[in-house]
Write a protein that holds these residues in place. Structure first.
Motif, PDB file in Angstrom:
ATOM      1  N   VAL A  50      81.566  38.957  -5.866  1.00 22.95           N
ATOM      2  CA  VAL A  50      80.742  39.857  -6.673  1.00 22.95           C
ATOM      3  C   VAL A  50      81.416  41.222  -6.628  1.00 22.95           C
ATOM      4  CG1 VAL A  50      78.462  40.883  -7.026  1.00 22.95           C
ATOM      5  CG2 VAL A  50      78.651  38.571  -6.050  1.00 22.95           C
ATOM      6  N   ILE A  51      81.698  41.762  -7.804  1.00 25.21           N
ATOM      7  CA  ILE A  51      82.346  43.067  -7.921  1.00 25.21           C
ATOM      8  C   ILE A  51      81.343  44.053  -8.489  1.00 25.21           C
ATOM      9  CG2 ILE A  51      84.214  44.367  -9.032  1.00 25.21           C
ATOM     10  CD1 ILE A  51      85.817  41.731  -9.127  1.00 25.21           C
ATOM     11  N   ASP A  52      81.290  45.247  -7.884  1.00 29.32           N
ATOM     12  CA  ASP A  52      80.384  46.262  -8.399  1.00 29.32           C
ATOM     13  C   ASP A  52      80.744  46.585  -9.846  1.00 29.32           C
ATOM     14  OD1 ASP A  52      78.197  48.270  -7.749  1.00 29.32           O
ATOM     15  OD2 ASP A  52      79.761  49.558  -8.587  1.00 29.32           O
ATOM     16  N   ARG A  53      79.714  46.656 -10.664  1.00 27.26           N
ATOM     17  CA  ARG A  53      79.884  46.887 -12.103  1.00 27.26           C
ATOM     18  C   ARG A  53      80.708  48.135 -12.415  1.00 27.26           C
ATOM     19  NH1 ARG A  53      76.919  44.442 -15.948  1.00 27.26           N
ATOM     20  NH2 ARG A  53      75.361  43.868 -14.423  1.00 27.26           N
ATOM     21  N   THR A  94      81.381  37.689 -10.391  1.00 31.13           N
ATOM     22  CA  THR A  94      80.164  38.151 -11.033  1.00 31.13           C
ATOM     23  C   THR A  94      80.203  39.682 -10.964  1.00 31.13           C
ATOM     24  OG1 THR A  94      78.938  36.218 -10.277  1.00 31.13           O
ATOM     25  CG2 THR A  94      77.633  38.177 -10.841  1.00 31.13           C
ATOM     26  N   LEU A  95      79.817  40.347 -12.037  1.00 31.67           N
ATOM     27  CA  LEU A  95      79.703  41.800 -12.034  1.00 31.67           C
ATOM     28  C   LEU A  95      78.240  42.168 -11.874  1.00 31.67           C
ATOM     29  CD1 LEU A  95      82.149  42.641 -14.913  1.00 31.67           C
ATOM     30  CD2 LEU A  95      82.358  43.449 -12.563  1.00 31.67           C
ATOM     31  N   ALA A  96      77.955  43.089 -10.952  1.00 31.82           N
ATOM     32  CA  ALA A  96      76.573  43.514 -10.718  1.00 31.82           C
ATOM     33  C   ALA A  96      76.580  44.855 -10.005  1.00 31.82           C
ATOM     34  CB  ALA A  96      75.846  42.479  -9.852  1.00 31.82           C
ATOM     35  N   PRO A  97      75.498  45.617 -10.122  1.00 34.74           N
ATOM     36  CA  PRO A  97      75.407  46.897  -9.403  1.00 34.74           C
ATOM     37  C   PRO A  97      75.080  46.626  -7.926  1.00 34.74           C
ATOM     38  CG  PRO A  97      73.423  46.539 -10.706  1.00 34.74           C
ATOM     39  CD  PRO A  97      74.338  45.393 -10.993  1.00 34.74           C
TER      40      PRO A  97
END
Length: 159
Positions: A116-119, A152-155
């Motif tokens: 998961v990578i920060d948006r 996945t991109l997410a804050p």
């Protein structure tokens, strides 16, 4: 730069992904390590990201967040489809990824983990992440990082 080859750089070369390497000298035990790395390579700290190995509901998961902030474990758990997230055991993280703390790259890990990578990674054209060993960062397009890690991109970061 053959002496700077790592599984991460080998993957980028094999996939013909444009990237540059940026060596630096900062002790991994330094306070504000990420900010010092950004300064050493002359990069905007908001574009330098750290790779953290976590556990989401007991499953190892990689989180990639800017060095200017911290990981939001609740947001990470939600983004990964879980209920609870925590930092992974250091020895387990090193054994699973094949990298040592301070040099864990999101690319070329021994065992490919959900990522998961920060948006905010998409807020610029370039991003810096560990090249797979202490003292070496690599710069690439964030879209290439997302593609190669199937992330996945997410804050998931907070200031």
């Amino acid at each position: 730069m053959a002496s700077q080859g790592t599984p991460a750089t080998a993957l980028l070369t094999k996939q013909k992904v444009k990237h540059t390497l940026h060596p630096y000298e900062v002790s991994p035990d330094s306070p504000n390590y990420g900010a010092l790395v950004a300064e050493a390579i002359g990069a905007d700290p908001a574009r330098v990201f750290k790779t953290l190995v976590t556990e989401v509901d007991g499953a190892l998961t990689v989180a990639v967040v800017p060095v200017t902030g911290e990981i939001d474990l609740k947001a990470l758990a939600a983004a990964a489809g879980g209920k609870k997230a925590a930092m992974a055991d250091r020895d387990l993280a090193e054994k699973t990824t094949g990298y040592v703390r301070g040099g864990i790259s999101p690319l070329g890990q021994r065992k490919r983990l959900p990522t998961v990578i920060d948006r905010s990674a998409l807020d610029g054209d370039l991003i810096y992440v560990s090249a797979g060993k202490r003292g070496l960062q690599l710069r690439l397009a964030p879209t290439d990082l997302v593609r190669l890690t199937s992330a996945t991109l997410a804050p998931i970061a907070r200031a």
